[in-house]
Design a protein around this motif. Structure first.
Motif, PDB file in Angstrom:
ATOM      1  N   GLY A 147       0.814  -1.210   0.000  1.00  0.00           N
ATOM      2  CA  GLY A 147       0.000   0.000   0.000  1.00  0.00           C
ATOM      3  C   GLY A 147       0.847   1.260   0.000  1.00  0.00           C
ATOM      4  O   GLY A 147       0.580   2.206  -0.753  1.00  0.00           O
ATOM      5  N   LEU A 148       1.908   1.254   0.828  1.00  0.00           N
ATOM      6  CA  LEU A 148       2.750   2.453   0.912  1.00  0.00           C
ATOM      7  C   LEU A 148       3.461   2.700  -0.413  1.00  0.00           C
ATOM      8  O   LEU A 148       3.540   3.837  -0.885  1.00  0.00           O
ATOM      9  CB  LEU A 148       3.765   2.274   2.044  1.00  0.00           C
ATOM     10  N   ALA A 149       3.974   1.629  -1.031  1.00  0.00           N
ATOM     11  CA  ALA A 149       4.712   1.797  -2.287  1.00  0.00           C
ATOM     12  C   ALA A 149       3.816   2.369  -3.372  1.00  0.00           C
ATOM     13  O   ALA A 149       4.268   3.165  -4.190  1.00  0.00           O
ATOM     14  CB  ALA A 149       5.293   0.461  -2.736  1.00  0.00           C
ATOM     15  N   SER A 150       2.534   1.957  -3.372  1.00  0.00           N
ATOM     16  CA  SER A 150       1.678   2.421  -4.461  1.00  0.00           C
ATOM     17  C   SER A 150       0.991   3.740  -4.137  1.00  0.00           C
ATOM     18  O   SER A 150       0.404   4.354  -5.024  1.00  0.00           O
ATOM     19  CB  SER A 150       0.631   1.350  -4.790  1.00  0.00           C
ATOM     20  N   ALA A 151       1.072   4.192  -2.879  1.00  0.00           N
ATOM     21  CA  ALA A 151       0.365   5.427  -2.522  1.00  0.00           C
ATOM     22  C   ALA A 151       1.118   6.669  -2.989  1.00  0.00           C
ATOM     23  O   ALA A 151       0.510   7.717  -3.194  1.00  0.00           O
ATOM     24  CB  ALA A 151       0.151   5.492  -1.010  1.00  0.00           C
ATOM     25  N   ALA A 162       8.752   2.309   1.082  1.00  0.00           N
ATOM     26  CA  ALA A 162       8.427   0.899   1.308  1.00  0.00           C
ATOM     27  C   ALA A 162       9.650   0.147   1.816  1.00  0.00           C
ATOM     28  O   ALA A 162       9.541  -0.743   2.668  1.00  0.00           O
ATOM     29  CB  ALA A 162       7.913   0.272   0.022  1.00  0.00           C
ATOM     30  N   ALA A 163      10.836   0.508   1.304  1.00  0.00           N
ATOM     31  CA  ALA A 163      12.070  -0.140   1.760  1.00  0.00           C
ATOM     32  C   ALA A 163      12.275   0.084   3.251  1.00  0.00           C
ATOM     33  O   ALA A 163      12.593  -0.849   4.005  1.00  0.00           O
ATOM     34  CB  ALA A 163      13.253   0.408   0.964  1.00  0.00           C
ATOM     35  N   LEU A 164      12.068   1.340   3.678  1.00  0.00           N
ATOM     36  CA  LEU A 164      12.247   1.640   5.109  1.00  0.00           C
ATOM     37  C   LEU A 164      11.221   0.883   5.951  1.00  0.00           C
ATOM     38  O   LEU A 164      11.560   0.309   6.995  1.00  0.00           O
ATOM     39  CB  LEU A 164      12.108   3.150   5.325  1.00  0.00           C
ATOM     40  N   LEU A 165       9.977   0.863   5.478  1.00  0.00           N
ATOM     41  CA  LEU A 165       8.936   0.149   6.230  1.00  0.00           C
ATOM     42  C   LEU A 165       9.249  -1.338   6.323  1.00  0.00           C
ATOM     43  O   LEU A 165       9.024  -1.972   7.361  1.00  0.00           O
ATOM     44  CB  LEU A 165       7.570   0.370   5.582  1.00  0.00           C
ATOM     45  N   SER A 166       9.800  -1.917   5.243  1.00  0.00           N
ATOM     46  CA  SER A 166      10.096  -3.342   5.296  1.00  0.00           C
ATOM     47  C   SER A 166      11.205  -3.625   6.306  1.00  0.00           C
ATOM     48  O   SER A 166      11.197  -4.657   6.971  1.00  0.00           O
ATOM     49  CB  SER A 166      10.472  -3.859   3.910  1.00  0.00           C
ATOM     50  N   LEU A 167      12.144  -2.685   6.458  1.00  0.00           N
ATOM     51  CA  LEU A 167      13.182  -2.867   7.475  1.00  0.00           C
ATOM     52  C   LEU A 167      12.591  -2.789   8.875  1.00  0.00           C
ATOM     53  O   LEU A 167      12.941  -3.578   9.767  1.00  0.00           O
ATOM     54  CB  LEU A 167      14.271  -1.806   7.314  1.00  0.00           C
ATOM     55  N   VAL A 168      11.689  -1.812   9.090  1.00  0.00           N
ATOM     56  CA  VAL A 168      11.012  -1.703  10.390  1.00  0.00           C
ATOM     57  C   VAL A 168      10.258  -2.996  10.686  1.00  0.00           C
ATOM     58  O   VAL A 168      10.307  -3.538  11.802  1.00  0.00           O
ATOM     59  CB  VAL A 168      10.046  -0.497  10.401  1.00  0.00           C
ATOM     60  N   GLY A 169       9.598  -3.530   9.654  1.00  0.00           N
ATOM     61  CA  GLY A 169       8.866  -4.777   9.829  1.00  0.00           C
ATOM     62  C   GLY A 169       9.779  -5.922  10.174  1.00  0.00           C
ATOM     63  O   GLY A 169       9.456  -6.763  11.015  1.00  0.00           O
ATOM     64  N   LEU A 170      10.964  -5.965   9.561  1.00  0.00           N
ATOM     65  CA  LEU A 170      11.901  -7.058   9.817  1.00  0.00           C
ATOM     66  C   LEU A 170      12.366  -7.045  11.273  1.00  0.00           C
ATOM     67  O   LEU A 170      12.500  -8.097  11.900  1.00  0.00           O
ATOM     68  CB  LEU A 170      13.103  -6.952   8.892  1.00  0.00           C
ATOM     69  N   VAL A 171      12.600  -5.839  11.809  1.00  0.00           N
ATOM     70  CA  VAL A 171      13.001  -5.749  13.213  1.00  0.00           C
ATOM     71  C   VAL A 171      11.865  -6.222  14.117  1.00  0.00           C
ATOM     72  O   VAL A 171      12.091  -6.883  15.132  1.00  0.00           O
ATOM     73  CB  VAL A 171      13.411  -4.298  13.556  1.00  0.00           C
ATOM     74  N   ASN A 172      10.631  -5.898  13.717  1.00  0.00           N
ATOM     75  CA  ASN A 172       9.486  -6.226  14.564  1.00  0.00           C
ATOM     76  C   ASN A 172       9.024  -7.668  14.449  1.00  0.00           C
ATOM     77  O   ASN A 172       8.361  -8.176  15.336  1.00  0.00           O
ATOM     78  CB  ASN A 172       8.319  -5.295  14.249  1.00  0.00           C
ATOM     79  N   LEU A 173       9.370  -8.305  13.329  1.00  0.00           N
ATOM     80  CA  LEU A 173       8.836  -9.640  13.067  1.00  0.00           C
ATOM     81  C   LEU A 173       9.187 -10.657  14.162  1.00  0.00           C
ATOM     82  O   LEU A 173       8.296 -11.382  14.633  1.00  0.00           O
ATOM     83  CB  LEU A 173       9.324 -10.123  11.696  1.00  0.00           C
ATOM     84  N   PRO A 174      10.453 -10.742  14.598  1.00  0.00           N
ATOM     85  CA  PRO A 174      10.756 -11.684  15.690  1.00  0.00           C
ATOM     86  C   PRO A 174      10.006 -11.333  16.972  1.00  0.00           C
ATOM     87  O   PRO A 174       9.549 -12.237  17.690  1.00  0.00           O
ATOM     88  CB  PRO A 174      12.257 -11.543  15.893  1.00  0.00           C
TER      89      PRO A 174
ATOM     90  N   LEU B 156       6.262   8.268   7.608  1.00  0.00           N
ATOM     91  CA  LEU B 156       6.241   7.616   6.296  1.00  0.00           C
ATOM     92  C   LEU B 156       5.094   8.109   5.436  1.00  0.00           C
ATOM     93  O   LEU B 156       5.183   8.099   4.212  1.00  0.00           O
ATOM     94  CB  LEU B 156       6.125   6.094   6.471  1.00  0.00           C
ATOM     95  N   THR B 157       3.986   8.511   6.055  1.00  0.00           N
ATOM     96  CA  THR B 157       2.813   8.872   5.258  1.00  0.00           C
ATOM     97  C   THR B 157       2.615  10.373   5.142  1.00  0.00           C
ATOM     98  O   THR B 157       1.660  10.792   4.496  1.00  0.00           O
ATOM     99  CB  THR B 157       1.535   8.264   5.861  1.00  0.00           C
ATOM    100  N   VAL B 158       3.500  11.184   5.728  1.00  0.00           N
ATOM    101  CA  VAL B 158       3.236  12.624   5.706  1.00  0.00           C
ATOM    102  C   VAL B 158       3.304  13.220   4.297  1.00  0.00           C
ATOM    103  O   VAL B 158       2.574  14.165   4.001  1.00  0.00           O
ATOM    104  CB  VAL B 158       4.150  13.374   6.715  1.00  0.00           C
ATOM    105  N   PRO B 159       4.104  12.673   3.339  1.00  0.00           N
ATOM    106  CA  PRO B 159       4.054  13.270   2.001  1.00  0.00           C
ATOM    107  C   PRO B 159       2.758  12.971   1.257  1.00  0.00           C
ATOM    108  O   PRO B 159       2.489  13.604   0.248  1.00  0.00           O
ATOM    109  CB  PRO B 159       5.230  12.623   1.266  1.00  0.00           C
ATOM    110  N   LEU B 160       1.988  12.001   1.727  1.00  0.00           N
ATOM    111  CA  LEU B 160       0.755  11.655   1.032  1.00  0.00           C
ATOM    112  C   LEU B 160      -0.345  12.637   1.395  1.00  0.00           C
ATOM    113  O   LEU B 160      -0.262  13.348   2.390  1.00  0.00           O
ATOM    114  CB  LEU B 160       0.321  10.242   1.410  1.00  0.00           C
TER     115      LEU B 160
END
Lengths: 252, 226, 56
Positions: A147-151, A162-174, B156-160
């Protein structure tokens, strides 16, 4: 070491990568068929029925491989995300956006087959089992990245976010996985195991591993195809794209 | 003149708190929202006292969680609209420092502020009295971590154009561990078990997230603005 | 409908699982081919339009 970086940067250049991926893809496709086809046919028709669950355990040959790929894909996506944020290479930005839907697809298949397996085994389509719950959260993480990548209007900025969010997700996943397991033991005294004491039969294990390998190969095959497509549209102004698509060279 | 980091942090914090105080009426809305959700839940369940009482801790936790989430979008958006955000980005003070001041202020105002709604929530949901202090303790701890996640999501969403449902998709899955450990603390108290384990896990996770979030949010803001 | 499906026993669940995966693979493959054809078409159109504007 330096030679390695030169080699890497050569392959990260869009036209070279496009051509190399094109060379690899048919081989990967055939390898997927050759490894996965027999494994699934064996699992579907020839593997002996499990003495606890009977026939329905045959779903394992789909459920478990796609669960492994769904987690592997998230790690790969976050790795590409790290590369995108550090080196700003176009290829790794595209990779983040290309991996997300494949990973989400594998996660969805894992969830649906888990539900289909759960009904005959547990008597309910959905049980708040630790692994299924983590997988569900994983699906939401994938949907967030997609969603973030396409928004974003600008594809490159969207890909970096989206790259940054995926890194945040990776830290949170465990953390998510561990907390869900903790919650699971708190709320259900004993969890029903899908394959507990019934140890896996030797030939079944080989079929399972082959199916897992095929799922990985398929992931790479699909990813290379999507990367090729995205590279073509991202670089549509360049001359190499016209050459690859067999258009007449743009009038320069 | 050398700029002292401590001084800058305190100035940023004071500014945020002062702004929040000027707009103190705005805090009434999320406050009312928590009570509204609790009311709707009770009506939906049918005011069955036993069921209500058993779920009260978790429901109160969720009411505050949702109310907090609703205010996340306001973390950077007003500042972006009036150009404050650009000043933040070009300031000589390291951006993560300013963001951690903002995070702290946001937690103090919204996290602690909403936790103060708990006594009323407890009344509505018939929460057993001895669970109230534990609920408030767990919530005030967990809201720090939630604010940190919100900081990343908002950056992350502030530019939207709008955060909206996408912000929910980004932020809410990451709330899961905090919800588990936070409401697990209340559940442990209800079951008569020691609460220390779950509470410590909540606190550890909150501190971890609050330490990391300003750096991640700083990267996100720079990505979105260049 | 659901009751009928469940009354079919284990093999119903198994065949739906395997069928779903087959379907997913076919959709993936077909959508990639379609996307590539679409891309080639748009680019050809763009090129033709550019040539037309140049007037040769």
């Amino acid at each position: 070491m330096q030679r390695f970086w030169i080699w890497l940067s050569r392959y990260a250049s869009p036209p070279v990568f496009y051509r190399t991926a094109g060379l690899w893809r048919p081989w990967l496709g055939w390898a997927t068929l050759l490894v996965g086809g027999p494994a699934l046919i064996y699992g579907l028709f020839f593997a002996p029925p499990d003495y606890l669950q009977g026939e329905s355990y045959r779903i394992i040959f789909i459920h478990v491989p796609s669960a492994w790929v769904s987690m592997f894909a998230y790690t790969a996506m976050a790795g590409a995300g790290a590369a995108a944020l550090i080196w700003h290479t176009k290829l790794s930005e595209i990779a983040v956006v290309a991996i997300a839907p494949i990973g989400a697809g594998f996660t969805a298949i894992t969830l649906v087959t888990g539900m289909l397996w759960g009904r005959p085994t547990w008597g309910a389509y959905w049980v708040w089992d630790a692994r299924l719950t983590s997988e569900l959260v994983l699906l939401f993480l994938y949907l967030g990245v997609i969603g973030l990548a396409s928004a974003y209007g600008d594809a490159r900025r969207g890909a970096r976010a989206a790259a940054l969010l995926s890194l945040v997700g990776l830290v949170n996943l465990p953390i998510i996985h561990y907390s869900v397991r903790w919650w699971n033991t708190l709320h259900q005294g004993s969890t029903v195991r899908m394959f507990g004491e019934s140890s896996i039969h030797g030939s079944m294990l080989w079929a399972l591993l082959a199916a897992a390998l095929a799922a990985k190969l398929y992931f790479v095959w699909s990813l290379l195809g999507r990367l090729q497509l995205r590279l073509l549209s991202a670089e549509s102004e360049k001359a190499w794209v016209a050459r690859e698509l067999k258009l007449e060279p743009s009038d320069a | 003149m050398e700029l002292s980091l401590g001084l800058a942090f305190r100035a940023a914090l004071r500014r945020e708190l002062k702004l929040a105080w000027r707009r103190r009426g705005d805090l009434l809305h999320p406050f009312a929202f928590t009570l509204l959700v609790a009311t709707l839940f009770a009506i939906g369940v049918g005011a069955e006292i036993n069921l209500l009482q058993r779920a009260a801790g978790a429901v109160a936790f969720l009411c505050v969680l949702l109310a907090l989430f609703l205010s996340v979008d306001g973390l950077f958006r007003p500042d972006r609209d009036d150009g404050q955000l650009d000043h933040l980005l070009v300031s000589p003070v390291p951006l993560p420092l300013l963001l951690s001041a903002r995070l702290l202020a946001y937690w103090l105002v919204h996290g602690i502020g909403l936790t103060l709604a708990c006594p009323l929530l407890a009344l509505l949901l018939r929460l057993p009295a001895e669970q109230l202090p534990v609920l408030m303790l767990a919530l005030s701890t967990a809201t720090l971590g939630m604010s940190a996640i919100g900081l990343i999501g908002a950056a992350l969403t502030v530019p939207l154009k709008r955060g909206g449902i996408l912000l929910a998709l980004i932020v809410l899955p990451l709330y899961v561990p905090l919800l588990i450990f936070g409401s697990g603390t209340v559940a442990a108290q209800a079951a008569g078990e020691p609460i220390a384990g779950a509470l410590y896990l909540t606190a550890a996770l909150s501190v971890f997230l609050a330490t990391l979030a300003p750096f991640v949010a700083a990267v996100a803001l720079r990505l979105g603005m260049d | 409908m659901l009751e009928w499906f469940e009354s079919m026993g284990h093999w119903a669940f198994i065949s739906v699982s395997y069928g779903l995966v087959t379907l997913a693979i076919i959709i993936d493959w077909a959508s990639q081919r379609a996307a590539k054809a679409q891309l080639a078409r748009t680019m050809k159109n763009q090129q033709a339009r550019r040539r037309l504007r140049k007037g040769n």
